[in-house]
Write an enzyme that holds these catalytic residues in place. Structure first.
Site, mmCIF file in Angstrom:
data_model
loop_
_atom_site.group_PDB
_atom_site.id
_atom_site.type_symbol
_atom_site.label_atom_id
_atom_site.label_comp_id
_atom_site.label_asym_id
_atom_site.label_seq_id
_atom_site.Cartn_x
_atom_site.Cartn_y
_atom_site.Cartn_z
ATOM 1 N N ASP A 157 4.849 7.098 1.874
ATOM 2 C CA ASP A 157 5.245 6.611 0.540
ATOM 3 C C ASP A 157 6.482 6.629 0.323
ATOM 4 O O ASP A 157 7.524 7.325 0.874
ATOM 5 C CB ASP A 157 4.465 7.518 -0.386
ATOM 6 C CG ASP A 157 4.443 6.933 -1.690
ATOM 7 O OD1 ASP A 157 4.775 6.005 -1.935
ATOM 8 O OD2 ASP A 157 3.874 8.010 -2.783
ATOM 9 N N ASN A 187 -3.737 -1.650 -3.686
ATOM 10 C CA ASN A 187 -2.410 -2.154 -3.686
ATOM 11 C C ASN A 187 -2.391 -3.738 -3.736
ATOM 12 O O ASN A 187 -1.476 -4.348 -3.842
ATOM 13 C CB ASN A 187 -1.789 -1.946 -2.045
ATOM 14 C CG ASN A 187 -1.093 -0.445 -2.024
ATOM 15 O OD1 ASN A 187 -1.424 0.089 -0.908
ATOM 16 N ND2 ASN A 187 -0.816 0.055 -3.279
HETATM 17 C C1 FPP Z 1 4.453 2.797 0.183
HETATM 18 O O1 FPP Z 1 5.705 2.727 -0.471
HETATM 19 C C2 FPP Z 1 4.228 2.213 1.228
HETATM 20 C C3 FPP Z 1 3.430 1.085 1.261
HETATM 21 C C4 FPP Z 1 2.396 0.655 0.267
HETATM 22 C C5 FPP Z 1 3.370 0.152 2.314
HETATM 23 C C6 FPP Z 1 3.545 0.720 3.965
HETATM 24 C C7 FPP Z 1 3.973 -0.374 4.581
HETATM 25 C C8 FPP Z 1 4.963 0.088 5.712
HETATM 26 C C9 FPP Z 1 5.471 1.350 6.246
HETATM 27 C C10 FPP Z 1 5.384 -1.088 6.574
HETATM 28 C C11 FPP Z 1 5.016 -1.213 7.932
HETATM 29 C C12 FPP Z 1 3.472 -0.997 8.061
HETATM 30 C C13 FPP Z 1 3.004 -1.525 9.128
HETATM 31 C C14 FPP Z 1 1.440 -1.374 9.189
HETATM 32 C C15 FPP Z 1 3.694 -2.655 10.053
HETATM 33 P P1 FPP Z 1 5.894 2.235 -2.058
HETATM 34 O O2 FPP Z 1 6.003 0.965 -1.896
HETATM 35 O O3 FPP Z 1 4.539 2.695 -2.627
HETATM 36 O O4 FPP Z 1 7.058 2.969 -2.638
HETATM 37 P P2 FPP Z 1 7.302 3.557 -4.147
HETATM 38 O O5 FPP Z 1 6.254 4.733 -4.227
HETATM 39 O O6 FPP Z 1 8.675 4.072 -3.804
HETATM 40 O O7 FPP Z 1 7.276 2.421 -4.729
#
Ligand code: FPP
Length: 261
Positions: A38, A86
């Site tokens: 996250d 999501n």
């Molecule tokens: C959470 O950060 C992250 C995600 C929803 C996506 C996870 C994806 C990756 C780490 C990219 C690579 C993955 C693969 C499998 C190749 P957020 O967007 O919720 O962050 P925030 O809470 O700060 O908005």
């Protein structure tokens, strides 16, 4: 799981002040580590970048987490990449993530080959965009015979949907007569989850300081130790991973019972 101690020591050379490899007991590394990655969006915004740039940076952390898990001899690493909720994100961000999943997987396949890593998916991947699904299938086929660490990627995953699906599968078996209703127990249900055959996580790491489970592995996390760090996912390193294991090893696990002193 077996691990190469020489490689591990090289990997963990040059420690920061507060943590060293010697601080953890290599014989008690958790068998299944799960991560809620996250904070990509906040990491990007703090740098004046667009949110997708945070996801791109998150890929580097994920690659390091996979390598770290292999080096430490973890049996299973699972990560929450995309939840059933999501889909509510802006379409552009969803498109980029789907593209990133497929592209990253293709690009990282050599790492899986080199480290004998077997790929698994948790979630309803059949309803993903065609190209993403096709690449995921390719990854499954190419790593099917590997017997090293299992890397389980949760994509289009939601724990409640997973449990509802398990209930449907059980009902079908009962209706067809292959399952006696009286036999339905925890194991029968576990076998119908996406994680069938995997041990439950011993350690759950969540980055970016949020104290939530976010509909992730609700059944499997029943007795899991949690570690929450304020570090944002793109900043998470092999040393943060070690800090999480050190915290885990400092705890007494009771599984609902009492610990004898
Ligand atoms: C959470 O950060 C992250 C995600 C929803 C996506 C996870 C994806 C990756 C780490 C990219 C690579 C993955 C693969 C499998 C190749 P957020 O967007 O919720 O962050 P925030 O809470 O700060 O908005």
């Amino acid at each position: 799981m077996q691990f190469d101690e020489q490689k591990l020591r090289e990997y963990y050379a040059d420690p920061p002040e507060d943590i060293r490899l010697e601080d953890i007991d290599l014989a008690r590394v958790p068998s299944h580590v799960s991560i809620i990655m996250d904070g990509n969006g906040r990491w990007a915004q703090a740098r004046g970048l667009s949110r997708p740039k945070g996801h791109v940076a998150g890929v580097d952390s994920l690659r390091e987490a996979v390598t770290t898990s292999v080096r430490l001899g973890v049996d299973v690493l699972s990560v929450y990449a995309f939840s059933t909720e999501n889909w509510r994100r802006p379409q552009k961000e969803v498109d980029l993530l789907m593209h990133l999943f497929a592209n990253t997987l293709l690009k990282e396949l050599p790492l899986f080959h080199q480290e004998n890593v077997k790929l698994r998916f948790l979630g309803d991947i059949e309803s993903l965009p065609k190209k993403t699904y096709k690449v995921f299938q390719e990854g499954l086929e190419q790593t099917a015979d590997y017997d090293g660490m299992v890397f389980a990627l949760a994509v289009n995953y939601g724990a409640r949907a997973e449990l509802a699906r398990a209930a449907r599968l059980i009902a079908k078996d009962a209706m067809q007569g292959s399952l006696d209703v009286e036999q339905i127990d925890e194991q029968v249900l576990s076998e119908r989850l996406y994680t069938h055959g995997l041990p439950d996580p011993e350690l759950l790491i969540r980055t970016s300081g949020e104290l939530r489970l976010s509909n992730y592995l609700l059944w499997q996390l029943a007795y899991t130790e949690m570690y929450v760090t304020d570090v944002l996912w793109p900043d998470f390193t092999r040393w943060d991973y070690l800090r999480a294991i050190r915290s885990f090893q400092g705890r007494r696990r009771r599984f609902g019972g009492v610990v004898e002193s």
